[in-house]
Design a protein around this motif. Structure first.
Motif, PDB file in Angstrom:
ATOM      1  N   GLY A 313       0.814  -1.214   0.000  1.00 15.31           N
ATOM      2  CA  GLY A 313       0.000   0.000   0.000  1.00 15.31           C
ATOM      3  C   GLY A 313       0.847   1.262   0.000  1.00 15.31           C
ATOM      4  N   ALA A 314       1.920   1.287   0.797  1.00 10.23           N
ATOM      5  CA  ALA A 314       2.779   2.468   0.869  1.00 10.23           C
ATOM      6  C   ALA A 314       3.468   2.732  -0.472  1.00 10.23           C
ATOM      7  CB  ALA A 314       3.818   2.280   1.975  1.00 10.23           C
ATOM      8  N   ALA A 315       3.964   1.670  -1.113  1.00 11.03           N
ATOM      9  CA  ALA A 315       4.626   1.839  -2.408  1.00 11.03           C
ATOM     10  C   ALA A 315       3.641   2.337  -3.465  1.00 11.03           C
ATOM     11  CB  ALA A 315       5.256   0.520  -2.850  1.00 11.03           C
ATOM     12  N   THR A 316       2.398   1.871  -3.391  1.00 13.70           N
ATOM     13  CA  THR A 316       1.369   2.326  -4.326  1.00 13.70           C
ATOM     14  C   THR A 316       1.120   3.833  -4.177  1.00 13.70           C
ATOM     15  OG1 THR A 316       0.278   0.158  -4.320  1.00 13.70           O
ATOM     16  CG2 THR A 316      -1.040   2.050  -5.030  1.00 13.70           C
ATOM     17  N   ALA A 317       1.020   4.291  -2.938  1.00  6.86           N
ATOM     18  CA  ALA A 317       0.762   5.719  -2.693  1.00  6.86           C
ATOM     19  C   ALA A 317       1.917   6.580  -3.209  1.00  6.86           C
ATOM     20  CB  ALA A 317       0.538   5.956  -1.204  1.00  6.86           C
ATOM     21  N   ILE A 318       3.154   6.147  -2.970  1.00  5.19           N
ATOM     22  CA  ILE A 318       4.307   6.916  -3.446  1.00  5.19           C
ATOM     23  C   ILE A 318       4.330   6.957  -4.969  1.00  5.19           C
ATOM     24  CG2 ILE A 318       6.828   7.027  -3.500  1.00  5.19           C
ATOM     25  CD1 ILE A 318       6.804   5.743  -0.700  1.00  5.19           C
ATOM     26  N   PHE A 319       4.029   5.806  -5.601  1.00  2.00           N
ATOM     27  CA  PHE A 319       3.949   5.788  -7.063  1.00  2.00           C
ATOM     28  C   PHE A 319       2.911   6.791  -7.563  1.00  2.00           C
ATOM     29  CE2 PHE A 319       1.516   4.354 -10.758  1.00  2.00           C
ATOM     30  CZ  PHE A 319       2.502   4.366 -11.730  1.00  2.00           C
TER      31      PHE A 319
END
Length: 439
Positions: A313-319
């Motif tokens: 989820g965190a990587a998705t938000a940063i992307f």
């Protein structure tokens, strides 16, 4: 078989060969899965690009993103309708025959798109129609192939076999988009011809798998047997929690549908840049799967699975926030690695805690959840992007995936308490049947 239980890999020189690949039937299954995935992904990236590109000729960004959402929806509807039947069929019929039939259907889909693109009459209705046929194929392929793999290897090395199968899928997910994008740049109909050839090869591989041993289906009407599979998933909270966690996390946090939007209008890297964007999650996932195929995970599997979904989820938000192409690629690779970490644990727990006579129906429920998270996730992405814009929709999805994980950790303490992959006992010999009929 005893030797396979004691040793999980064999070393030849400096090369470590995982034990499942030493089994000819599993090796054929693995090659089939690799070829099928490359073919599927080469098709999917071109279908998405063609839908968005055709739509942008007459629509703005949000309206075209809505069309991408519809692609996911038309794939999901047949799968949703057919899931009870496909799961029952995988437990009642020869799983090899089902797999051969559905991959042949996918080959037909590739030939249809090849003809339409080559003939210059490709259109959004044709693309949607083929997407629906692919949904039918996936409805039956998921349960049949998911339940077939455990019939080909001993339970002691099943987690490794699952990791290798995932590695094949992820490798195909890397190669497929790259090959599809390159071939599309050469000539638009080439990716579909390439996919048709690979689907044919995959079918040939499946024909080399001989009769399999599996547990007999308990007596009862087909409707009751279908209901029994759903009831088993509902009663087994570990299986239910693992399936639904993936369903809601990826449903909310998936970014696949937005990649054409990011490639064309946000990162501005065009069709050439779309291939690496589509392949980056698979690159991270493949490295993770290969690692686990050699060194299986053994401790604190539940907590590690939950943590991996939070990272996803965190990587998705940063992307979602990123406008820097290398950072976007890095975040996609990270979310792919985190997703693979979770998939490896989830699938191992589900397969090892499900009796063989239930595996087709449980795999059907799992396939439905995966498809709901992917196809409906694409629909959710497209619709949300139409309302909020692609960046806000992607960032909100990543944050929502983290929230869901925290909620599931409380709702399903069985997930947190899962320490190891506990292998259930082998079924008594009298419960097993041999599916005859030759290769």
């Amino acid at each position: 078989m005893g030797r396979l239980r004691r040793r999980t890999s064999v070393t030849r020189g400096s090369l470590v060969i995982p034990a499942p690949l030493r089994i000819p039937a599993y090796r054929a299954f693995w090659l089939s899965r690799l070829a099928t995935t490359i073919a599927q992904m080469a098709m999917v990236i071109v279908i998405g690009w063609q839908v968005y590109d055709i739509a942008r000729e007459t629509m703005d960004i949000r309206e075209a993103a809505f069309q991408l959402g519809l692609v996911g929806l038309v794939q999901f509807v047949p799968l949703f309708v057919l899931t009870p039947i496909s799961g029952w069929a995988a437990d009642r019929l020869d799983r090899r025959y089902i797999a051969r039939a559905v991959i042949s259907l996918e080959c037909l889909c590739a030939l249809i798109l090849f003809s339409a693109t080559w003939g210059g009459f490709i259109s959004i209705p044709i693309l949607f129609g083929v997407a629906a046929l692919l949904g039918v194929a996936r409805a039956f392929a998921g349960p049949a192939l998911g339940a077939l793999a455990p019939n080909l290897v001993p339970k002691a090395i099943l987690p490794q076999a699952i990791a290798l199968s995932s590695a094949a899928w992820q490798t195909g997910a890397i190669a497929g988009p790259a090959i599809g994008g390159i071939l599309y740049d050469v000539t638009p109909h080439f990716p579909y011809a390439f996919s048709a050839i690979l689907f044919a090869f995959s079918t040939v591989c499946l024909f080399t798998i001989g009769p399999i041993q599996r547990s007999a289906l308990k007596p009862g009407s087909p409707l009751k047997q279908m209901a029994d599979g759903l009831a088993y998933v509902r009663r087994n909270r570990l299986v239910l929690g693992a399936i639904t966690l993936d369903l809601f996390a990826v449903l909310l946090g998936g970014v696949t549908a937005m990649l054409p939007v990011y490639a064309r209008d946000i990162l501005q890297v065009g069709a050439d840049g779309l291939g690496p964007l589509r392949a980056a999650p698979a690159a991270g996932a493949t490295l993770t799967a290969i690692f686990f195929s050699i060194r299986p995970l053994r401790t604190d599997v539940g907590v590690k699975m939950l943590s991996a979904v939070v990272v996803f989820g965190a990587a998705t938000a940063i992307f979602g926030f990123s406008t820097f192409y290398p950072l976007s690629l890095a975040m996609l690779a990270l979310l792919g690695a985190a997703d693979m970490f979770s998939v490896y644990i989830r699938q191992s727990l589900i397969q090892l805690h499900t009796p063989d006579e239930m595996r087709g129906r449980v795999a059907a429920v799992s396939t439905l959840a995966i498809s709901a998270s992917n196809e409906l996730g694409e629909t959710r992405s497209g619709f949300t992007a139409a309302l909020l814009g692609p960046v806000a929709a992607t960032v909100a999805g990543g944050a929502a995936a983290i929230v869901v994980t925290l909620i599931w950790a409380g709702l399903f303490p069985e997930l947190r308490r899962a320490r190891t992959f506990e292998l259930p006992d082998e079924p008594p010999p009298e419960e097993a049947t041999v599916i005859a009929g030759g290769a």
